[in-house]
Design an enzyme around this catalytic site. Structure first.
Site, PDB file in Angstrom:
ATOM      1  N   GLY A   1       0.940  -1.073  -0.057  1.00  0.00           N
ATOM      2  CA  GLY A   1      -0.013  -0.024   0.102  1.00  0.00           C
ATOM      3  C   GLY A   1       0.870   1.250   0.083  1.00  0.00           C
ATOM      4  O   GLY A   1       2.142   1.174   0.365  1.00  0.00           O
ATOM      5  N   CYS A   2       0.296   2.213  -0.504  1.00  0.00           N
ATOM      6  CA  CYS A   2       0.930   3.580  -0.696  1.00  0.00           C
ATOM      7  C   CYS A   2       1.546   3.965   0.884  1.00  0.00           C
ATOM      8  O   CYS A   2       2.784   4.380   1.090  1.00  0.00           O
ATOM      9  CB  CYS A   2       0.315   4.730  -1.160  1.00  0.00           C
ATOM     10  SG  CYS A   2      -1.608   4.902  -0.497  1.00  0.00           S
ATOM     11  N   PHE A   3       0.507   4.178   1.749  1.00  0.00           N
ATOM     12  CA  PHE A   3       1.027   4.526   3.106  1.00  0.00           C
ATOM     13  C   PHE A   3       2.075   3.597   3.896  1.00  0.00           C
ATOM     14  O   PHE A   3       3.062   4.018   4.457  1.00  0.00           O
ATOM     15  CB  PHE A   3      -0.141   4.626   4.272  1.00  0.00           C
ATOM     16  CG  PHE A   3      -1.075   5.875   3.802  1.00  0.00           C
ATOM     17  CD1 PHE A   3      -0.657   6.941   4.018  1.00  0.00           C
ATOM     18  CD2 PHE A   3      -2.455   5.565   3.509  1.00  0.00           C
ATOM     19  CE1 PHE A   3      -1.494   8.209   3.838  1.00  0.00           C
ATOM     20  CE2 PHE A   3      -3.232   6.711   3.202  1.00  0.00           C
ATOM     21  CZ  PHE A   3      -2.754   7.922   3.565  1.00  0.00           C
ATOM     22  N   SER A   4       1.744   2.293   3.528  1.00  0.00           N
ATOM     23  CA  SER A   4       2.467   1.252   3.921  1.00  0.00           C
ATOM     24  C   SER A   4       4.006   1.322   3.738  1.00  0.00           C
ATOM     25  O   SER A   4       5.038   1.181   4.434  1.00  0.00           O
ATOM     26  CB  SER A   4       2.234   0.043   3.649  1.00  0.00           C
ATOM     27  OG  SER A   4       0.692  -0.131   3.804  1.00  0.00           O
TER      28      SER A   4
END
Lengths: 350, 350, 350, 350
Positions: A153-156
Site C-alpha cells: 500500500g502507498c502509506f505502508s
C-alpha cells in the site's frame, strides 16, 4: 524491437494507478504495454478519458478476458480495487502469467485480519501464501524469481521504509510507534466522492478513518517480522489539498539515546546500493514535492534529547513509489533486471 | 559512453528554467550536462537548493568563466534574465560554442522595439541578426545547422503555435486578434516577490501588465512575417494559482466562415510529422494539465456562426515547451537529431 | 426580537448557493431564516452535511411543502437548478410570498431563446414577464416593490457590471465585445462530477462550453437594452483551480479614443452611491481575492492607443455578488431597506 | 455613535495578523479602529497594499508614535514580531493604554526559557509578570479586568484547547503527549521567503523546525500548570499548501481506558457556555475548512482499545482564533462584554 520485449497488460487502466503504470511503462526499455484493460470502458480509446495520452496511446481498451490477455501479454498488472483482484488473480496465475497486484487483497497473511480491517471475505489462503509482499528494498530477494507479487500500500511503503531499519536494529521501542500520515488526494482514486470534490478539499485539511485504516495491519505485519514479536501501532491518515505525495511523520521512543547522525548512518548502510531510497543528512527533512513524479523515497530524522524520542520523516509520490513505480521496480527485480529500469525519472520540480 | 556525448553547460542553474533543463537533459541519450553554473551560488552543491536533485547531481555549481565553460562543454544554455544574456552570449559565441539563449534579449530584430518594451538598451545588432528564433515547428529549417538560437518566450510559443497556420493561410483577420493568456506561477521565476507569495496567489486570480507585456512585440513580429504585413494585437496575461501551465485563449474574426473541422484539418496538415503539436478534433479543447511536465502543445478550436469569430485554445507547460523543452528540441534540430530525443515524456497526470 | 423580523425560507439549502444564503442571512439585522429546505435530505439536520454550521443552525431540513413554507416564512429564496425553479415559483407566488429565484429560469424574456440555450422547455410566459431581473446596480428601481425577482447569473453579473456603463454611453462598439471569463470551481455546485473532482482540477486550467454557455443570451439581453439594438457577443468560460471568484476580462473596440481616466470617471459617476461597485483608478486592476467572501464587484480598465481597444477587468465572489449576496441585496431593495444590510462584510484576505 | 465606542489602534497593520484585526474590528459594535500603524509604510493609504480594503479604510498608515497613538486610541493591539513587541509594550502601558500583544514576547514566564527557544534576550520580567496569558476559554477569569494581555500562539491555541481538559482531569499521561501540527501558509506572514514562495509550496507538504518550534515551551508551560507538574512534549509543525487553517493531531496514552463518548462529555462540560469551542460527537472529526474565517475551535476524538491511546483532533483558523479573533475575544472579556461581540461570523464554506 517490440518482439523481444516483455509484453504487459494493465487491468484497471482507467484508474489513476493504471494510467500511471502506462505512463511509466511507456519509457521502459524492456517492456511494452500490449493491452490496456477496463471492464467499464472496454471498446473505447483510452485517450478519450485521458487526453494526456492522445497520440501516445491510440489503442482501445480491452475487456477482462483471460484468454485474450494471455494471448497478448506475459505479465499482468492488476490496478484493481480490493475484492476485485482476488477474483482475477487466480485465473491469470493459472494461465501461467506473472501477476503483480496493486490491491490489498494479498498483502495480509491472515484471513481473519483481512476480514476485520477490510470488512470483506479474504482471498483463498493458497494464493495469499503464494504472493510475495513486494516492499522492494526489504523483500527484494524474495521478489526475485517470483511469479506473483502483492504490491504494498502507498502509506505502508512510506511508513515501512521509514521504520524498518530502526525496528530491525532494535533502536526504537516498537510499542511506542505512532505514524501520522498525510496524503495527496489522488490516493482516493478517480471515483466520484464528496471527499474528493474540489470545493470540499481545496483550502481544507482533514483527518479520516482514525484507528480504522486498512493499511494498519499491513504495517504491523512487517514491523512484527522486523521486531520478531507482535507489534501494534497508532496510524492516522489525513488528506492534503494537493494531488500527489505522501508524508509519514513517525514518532517512537528510542531504546537508548542516539543522535540523528547515528540514524543517518544506520539507514544509509541498510539501504546501501538501493537507488530509490535517499537518506538525508542531519538537519534536513524531505518535502513531498522533491519526489514528485519519481520513484524515490526520501527519509530524514530528528532525535530529541529532551523526550528521548526520534521523529522520522518519510516521503514518496503515492502513485509512483506508492503504487505503479514500485510495481515496475518489482517487475525489474522479478526479471533480474536492474531495479531502476524505466524508473530513472528526475522528480518534476517545481 | 559520456565521452561520445555532446557536453552541455547550463548557466542560471538555480532558476526554474535552468533546473528544468537539467531535469530533461538527465535523460537525453546524446547529451551530458558537464557544468551547472550560477553566479550567485558558485561553489555550493546544486542539490543544496534543489533537494529533488540529491544523489542525481552531486556536482558543485560553477561560476561564470568562459574559458572554464569552454573547456568543459560544447554547447551552453543561457537560462539567464534579459539584460544578462546579452552580456554573456557574445563571449561564448566568440569561444566557438553553440549558444541557446532562453531570455528575450535576441528575439526582437529591432533594437527600438526592444528598448520600448523591455525598457533596457538592446543587444548589439550583429548578434541579434545572427540569432535564429527557435520556434521549432515554424522555423525548424533555419535552426538546423545554426550555432546561436534565441528560444521563444513561453507565452509567445503558446500563442504563435495557436495562430501561425491560420494567419499564414489568410483565414483570419490579423487586425482582429486578441490573445487572453493565463499562466502558472512558475513563469514568474524563483525570485522572491509579493506577486509570487503563496498567500497572495493561492485562491486568487489576477491580471497583470495589461497592454505592456514584453512578449507582445515578439508575437507581433512573427505574425507580421506570417501575414506579410505589420500586425498588432491585444495581448493580456493572467496569473493562475497553479505552478505549471499556460493557456492562450485566442479570438479572431474569420475572413470567411469556416467550421471547426476545417481548422482542424488545416492545422493537422501544417503540423504534419511534428510530434509535439497535437491538434484536437472538433468539440474537444485541451486543458493545461494534459501537457504537464511534457513538451506538447495541444490545440483546439471553436468557430461561431453567430459572430463569425473563431476561438483557438492552445496549451503548453511553460517550463518545458515554453522554455527548457523547446530549447532542447532546438538543440536536437540544430544537431540534425530526431527532434524528440530526450523529450519523449508522457505528461504527468493527474 | 425575531417576531418583528422578516421570515425567510431557503429552498436548496444543501447546495453551495443555499448554504451561502444561510451564512449571510445569519447576520442580517432584519431577517431570520425560519426554514431550510431540501427535497433530498428532508428530516436530517443541516449541520450534518455542513459541519461548519454546527451549533449555528441546529434545525432539521424541511421538505418542499408550499403550505408549510407559507406558514413559516414571508419570503422564499429558490437556490434550485433551472428546470426546478420554474416548477416551484408559481405556487409560492400564488401563496402570496415574495420569491427570489437564483436559477436561470426567469432571466430570459424570450421562451425561444431559453429553449435554444438551456435545451429545456421555458417557464410560462406570464411568470417570466412578472419577474424583475435583479441586477441590483442597474435595475434597482424596478426591484423596489417587486414581489418576484430573477437573480442574475454569476458570470452575467461580473460581465454586465463591467460593460453596462460603457455600452449605455455609446463609448464602445457593442459588436466588438469579447468576454473571457474565469471562475472558481464552486460555481459548478456540489453535485459530483469528474469536472469538479479534485485531482482533475487542481494544477489544471481548462476552458468549457465554448460558444454554448447559457449565460450568453442573458448578457446579450441586457447589453441589447443598453445599446438600444440587438447585440451579440463572444463569451468564453474557464475553470480556475480555486474555490471562489470570477474574473471577466472584457475586450471591446472604442468608438473614439478615450483614456483610462475617462472610463474611470464614467463608471464612478454611473455607480455613484452604490457601495458594492468599486471602480479602480488607472493603473490598478482588481484580483478575485480582494472581493473574497464579500458582495463587492471591483472594476479596472486599460485602454490601448495602439489598437484602439479597451480592456475591462471585473471581479466578484461568484457565491456572494454572483448569487446569494446579490439575492439579499435585492431583498433589501425590494423592502426599501439600505441595500447593504447584512452584507457589510470586509473581504476575507488573505 | 463612534464617540461612545472604544477606540483601538493596530500596530503592524500591514502584516496578516494586523489586517485581520482590522477586518474583524470593522464589524465590532463597540469598537472603532482609529489608527492603523506601520513603521515601514507610514504615510501611505492602507488600501494601497491591501486593495480588499479599498473604500472600507481610506485612512493613511500612522507611524509608531506613542503620544499620537495615545491621543487617538484607548487600546492598542500589537501585531508585531517578537523582539519588537517587547520594545513597544512598556511605553503604551506607561501611557495608560490597554495593550493586547500578539507576539511571543510575553507568553513565557521564564526569561531563560524564552532565551533558549527564541534565541533572543527576553523582555523585562516586570512586564512579563504583568501580562495575562489570554487563552480565552481557560484563563478568561484572569483576562477580565486586566490591562495587558499576551495573546497565545496559533499552534498553542489549537493544541491547548485540545489538551487542557484531558490533562486537567488526569485522564491522559502528560509525558506521552505528541502533537503533530499542520498549518496553512499565512501563518508564516507576509514577509518574503523561499518557504512561502508559491511554486515551492503549492503541491508540496513539508515539515519544519522539528523539535525546535518556539511554541513548544508555551504549550508545555500551560500543560504543566494543568498537570501540576513539569510536562515536556514532542511538537512537530508542517506546512500545508493552503492559506488558512491549523490542525493539531494529538496523541496520548490514557491513564485508564475510556471511550470517545466519555471524552466528548468531559470536554463539553469543560467548555460549557463557551460559544467558540465546538466539541464533535463520537465518529466525527473536524476539518480546517469548517472554521474558515471564524473564531471557532472544533475538537474531535478517537480512542483506540488496541493501543490504549487517544487521538485528539483540534482545528482553528490560524489568523482568527489563532491570532486576531482571540485577541478581540480577550478584549471583550477584559471589557466584561459578551465574548462573542464582533466575532459572530459563520465560517466561510466552501
Amino acid at each position: 524491437m517490440n518482439n523481444s520485449k516483455l509484453r504487459a497488460a494493465v487491468v484497471g487502466s482507467t484508474g489513476y494507478g493504471g494510467v500511471e503504470l502506462i505512463r511509466l511503462l511507456q519509457s521502459h526499455p524492456h517492456v511494452t504495454v500490449t493491452s490496456v484493460i477496463s471492464s467499464s470502458s472496454a471498446g473505447s480509446p483510452i485517450a478519450e478519458g485521458f487526453p494526456h495520452l492522445r497520440e501516445i496511446r491510440t489503442d482501445l481498451l480491452d475487456g477482462i478476458d483471460v484468454e485474450l490477455v494471455r494471448s497478448k501479454a506475459d505479465v499482468v498488472f492488476l490496478a484493481t480495487p480490493h475484492g476485485v483482484s482476488m477474483k482475477l488473480a487466480p485465473d491469470f496465475l493459472a494461465a501461467g502469467m506473472k501477476v503483480i497486484d496493486l490491491s490489498g487483497d494479498f498483502r495480509l497473511k491472515s484471513g481473519d485480519v483481512y476480514r476485520e480491517w477490510y470488512k470483506h471475505e479474504p482471498a483463498a489462503q493458497a494464493e495469499v501464501d503464494r504472493a510475495v509482499y513486494g516492499l522492494s528494498e526489504v523483500y527484494g530477494a524474495q521478489v526475485y524469481g517470483a511469479d506473483f507479487i502483492s504490491n504494498p500500500g502507498c502509506f505502508s511503503t512510506a511508513a515501512l521504509l521509514g521504520l524498518y531499519p530502526a525496528v530491525k536494529a532494535g533502536w526504537i521501542n516498537p510499542d511506542s510507534i505512532i505514524i501520522d500520515a498525510k496524503s495527496g488526494v489522488s490516493g482516493a482514486g478517480r471515483g466520484l466522492n464528496l471527499s474528493a470534490h474540489f470545493s470540499e478539499i481545496n483550502e481544507n485539511f482533514k483527518a479520516y478513518k482514525l484507528n480504522k485504516h486498512q493499511h494498519t495491519p499491513e504495517i504491523e505485519q512487517v514491523l512484527s517480522e522486523a521486531a520478531g514479536r507482535p507489534v501494534i501501532t497508532t496510524f492516522t491518515t489525513h488528506l492534503v489539498p494537493m494531488t500527489r505525495g505522501i508524508m509519514c511523520t513517525i514518532y517512537a521512543a528510542q531504546n537508548e539515546n542516539r543522535d540523528t547522525a547515528q540514524f543517518v548512518d544506520l539507514y544509509r548502510r541498510f539501504y546501501e546500493g538501493r537507488r530509490f531510497v535517499r537518506v538525508h543528512p542531519a538537519g534536513h527533512w524531505p518535502a513531498t514535492k522533491q519526489v514528485y513524479g519519481s520513484n524515490y523515497c526520501d527519509i530524514g530524522f530528528s532525535t530529541d534529547d529532551r523526550t528521548g524520542r526520534i521523529t522520522i520523516i518519510s516521503v514518496i509520490d503515492n502513485l509512483v513509489k506508492g503504487a505503479a513505480g514500485q510495481a515496475i521496480q518489482n517487475l525489474n527485480l522479478l526479471m533480474n533486471w536492474d531495479e531502476t529500469l524505466g524508473l530513472q525519472f528526475t522528480p518534476v520540480y517545481p
